[in-house]
Design a protein around this motif. Structure first.
Motif, PDB file in Angstrom:
ATOM      1  N   ASP A  45       0.821  -1.208   0.000  1.00 41.21           N
ATOM      2  CA  ASP A  45       0.000   0.000   0.000  1.00 41.21           C
ATOM      3  C   ASP A  45       0.858   1.262   0.000  1.00 41.21           C
ATOM      4  N   ILE A  46       1.970   1.217   0.699  1.00 41.71           N
ATOM      5  CA  ILE A  46       2.777   2.417   0.899  1.00 41.71           C
ATOM      6  C   ILE A  46       4.208   1.985   1.184  1.00 41.71           C
ATOM      7  N   ALA A  47       5.203   2.826   0.863  1.00 39.84           N
ATOM      8  CA  ALA A  47       6.590   2.422   1.066  1.00 39.84           C
ATOM      9  C   ALA A  47       7.493   3.637   1.226  1.00 39.84           C
ATOM     10  N   PHE A  48       8.588   3.399   1.941  1.00 34.62           N
ATOM     11  CA  PHE A  48       9.627   4.407   2.145  1.00 34.62           C
ATOM     12  C   PHE A  48      10.802   4.049   1.251  1.00 34.62           C
ATOM     13  N   LEU A  49      11.146   4.953   0.330  1.00 34.71           N
ATOM     14  CA  LEU A  49      12.126   4.672  -0.714  1.00 34.71           C
ATOM     15  C   LEU A  49      13.299   5.640  -0.621  1.00 34.71           C
ATOM     16  N   GLY A  50      14.399   5.265  -1.271  1.00 35.82           N
ATOM     17  CA  GLY A  50      15.555   6.137  -1.416  1.00 35.82           C
ATOM     18  C   GLY A  50      16.091   6.040  -2.829  1.00 35.82           C
ATOM     19  N   LEU A  51      16.199   7.175  -3.518  1.00 35.65           N
ATOM     20  CA  LEU A  51      16.613   7.177  -4.919  1.00 35.65           C
ATOM     21  C   LEU A  51      17.692   8.217  -5.158  1.00 35.65           C
ATOM     22  N   PRO A  52      18.486   8.041  -6.231  1.00 34.87           N
ATOM     23  CA  PRO A  52      19.497   9.045  -6.569  1.00 34.87           C
ATOM     24  C   PRO A  52      18.856  10.401  -6.821  1.00 34.87           C
ATOM     25  N   GLU A  53      19.606  11.444  -6.551  1.00 35.37           N
ATOM     26  CA  GLU A  53      19.120  12.799  -6.794  1.00 35.37           C
ATOM     27  C   GLU A  53      18.749  12.947  -8.263  1.00 35.37           C
ATOM     28  N   ILE A 103       5.948  11.783  -2.166  1.00 34.55           N
ATOM     29  CA  ILE A 103       6.364  13.064  -1.610  1.00 34.55           C
ATOM     30  C   ILE A 103       7.790  12.913  -1.080  1.00 34.55           C
ATOM     31  N   VAL A 104       8.535  13.999  -1.101  1.00 34.77           N
ATOM     32  CA  VAL A 104       9.916  13.992  -0.612  1.00 34.77           C
ATOM     33  C   VAL A 104       9.905  14.079   0.915  1.00 34.77           C
ATOM     34  N   LEU A 105      10.661  13.186   1.551  1.00 34.44           N
ATOM     35  CA  LEU A 105      10.801  13.204   3.008  1.00 34.44           C
ATOM     36  C   LEU A 105      12.093  13.883   3.452  1.00 34.44           C
ATOM     37  N   ASP A 106      13.180  13.677   2.688  1.00 29.56           N
ATOM     38  CA  ASP A 106      14.461  14.239   3.112  1.00 29.56           C
ATOM     39  C   ASP A 106      15.470  14.172   1.976  1.00 29.56           C
ATOM     40  N   HIS A 107      16.449  15.066   2.017  1.00 27.67           N
ATOM     41  CA  HIS A 107      17.608  15.043   1.124  1.00 27.67           C
ATOM     42  C   HIS A 107      18.823  14.657   1.967  1.00 27.67           C
ATOM     43  N   ARG A 140      21.153  11.430  -2.188  1.00 27.80           N
ATOM     44  CA  ARG A 140      19.926  10.670  -2.379  1.00 27.80           C
ATOM     45  C   ARG A 140      18.747  11.426  -1.790  1.00 27.80           C
ATOM     46  N   ILE A 141      17.575  11.071  -2.284  1.00 23.63           N
ATOM     47  CA  ILE A 141      16.334  11.645  -1.788  1.00 23.63           C
ATOM     48  C   ILE A 141      15.472  10.504  -1.251  1.00 23.63           C
ATOM     49  N   GLU A 142      14.971  10.671  -0.039  1.00 21.94           N
ATOM     50  CA  GLU A 142      14.047   9.688   0.518  1.00 21.94           C
ATOM     51  C   GLU A 142      12.618  10.128   0.220  1.00 21.94           C
ATOM     52  N   TYR A 143      11.819   9.160  -0.238  1.00 23.05           N
ATOM     53  CA  TYR A 143      10.432   9.426  -0.609  1.00 23.05           C
ATOM     54  C   TYR A 143       9.479   8.553   0.203  1.00 23.05           C
TER      55      TYR A 143
END
Length: 296
Positions: free
Chosen positions: A142-150, A160-164, A268-271
């Motif tokens: 249903d929902i997930a916390f991800l981390g991707l390259p800038e 939505i962006v959570l953190d840089h 990285r950006i956490e989403y």
């Protein structure tokens, strides 16, 4: 045909064993077997190939299983929607997270969520960002916390962006760079690296940074989890670039590791990501707990 028969079919398909499926469904095996046999007679097809040692889906059973799961999910959603209309959040919430998540304390979040919505059954799954995003698109999460390259966003999902965050160099405590105030990628390019598996978003963050600097490097060890990466580093088998927000708390209590800032290192950006298609009441409730309910 009824929902209980569908539940029995799914249970046998997942356990590949009538006895274990009956235990899972909390019924006697004879009752479960009888109901599935009755369903097969009604359909005029065999769903399972059985022997004294093995139970497997037939090709018809595999096709039937897809629809059975969809029907059960639809029934659960109908119950959850009805409860939500009455002001009660129920049902299931499948949450995914990368193992290096740092923007949100996920266990603490789930604790607050459970306190508000105790009737929701929460399941948690760890994986890489690409796997978790695909699971959302396939309605497995249903929902997930991800981390991707800038510069890269999750595809096919709301996010939505959570953190840089920026990466730091992780080296053994006795390494020649352990006491450096900062380093560049050029200074470490000749070192042996430990990293995530090739093709994963965690690996791409470092690969893209080195490619942008026009540098090649040797990744001798690949690991699926950051904890194994740090253990390999502590044994002097290589160095790594890891997200600072994740690794700093771990390294603070580990005298075998040293962290060094990287001038031109990866970012990285956490989403937070969830399905674009009609989020469930349980998903909307989690977004509310996070203060992101207006995004749904």
């Amino acid at each position: 045909m009824d929902l209980q028969q569908l539940r029995y079919v799914v249970a046998v398909a997942e356990t590949r064993n009538f006895t274990r499926a009956a235990e899972h469904c909390r019924v006697v095996q004879s009752s479960l077997s009888h109901r599935i046999a009755g369903l097969e007679r009604e359909l005029g097809i065999r769903l399972f190939a059985r022997s004294s040692r093995r139970t497997e889906l037939t090709s018809a059973g595999e096709a039937f299983l897809v629809g059975a799961r969809e029907c059960l999910a639809a029934a659960e959603r109908a119950v959850a929607d009805a409860a939500a209309a009455a002001g009660v959040v129920r049902g299931r919430l499948a949450v995914g997270m990368i193992r290096t998540a740092a923007a949100i304390d996920v266990p603490e979040l789930l604790q607050r969520y459970h306190a508000r919505h105790p009737d929701v059954r929460v399941s948690l799954r760890a994986g890489s960002s690409d796997e978790l995003a695909a699971a959302i698109r396939n309605a497995e999460l249903d929902i997930a916390f991800l981390g991707l390259p800038e510069g890269q966003r999750p595809e096919g999902v709301e996010a939505i962006v959570l953190d840089h965050d920026e990466h730091v160099l992780v080296v053994p405590a006795g390494h020649r760079l352990a006491s450096a105030s900062q380093v560049t990628l050029h200074e470490v390019a000749e070192e042996t690296f430990v990293d995530f598996r090739d093709g994963s978003p965690g690996r791409a963050q470092s690969d893209q940074a080195f490619a942008a600097a026009g540098l090649a490097r040797d990744v001798a060890y690949e690991a699926g989890v950051a904890e194994l990466i740090t253990r390999l580093i502590a044994r002097g088998l290589g160095i790594a670039l890891l997200p600072s927000a994740f690794i700093r708390p771990l390294a603070a209590d580990d005298p075998e590791l040293a962290l060094v800032p990287v001038v031109d290192g990866p970012h990285r950006i956490e989403y937070l990501a969830w399905s674009r298609f009609n989020p469930s009441p349980a998903t909307r409730a989690l977004l509310d707990v996070l203060g992101a309910g207006s995004q749904a």
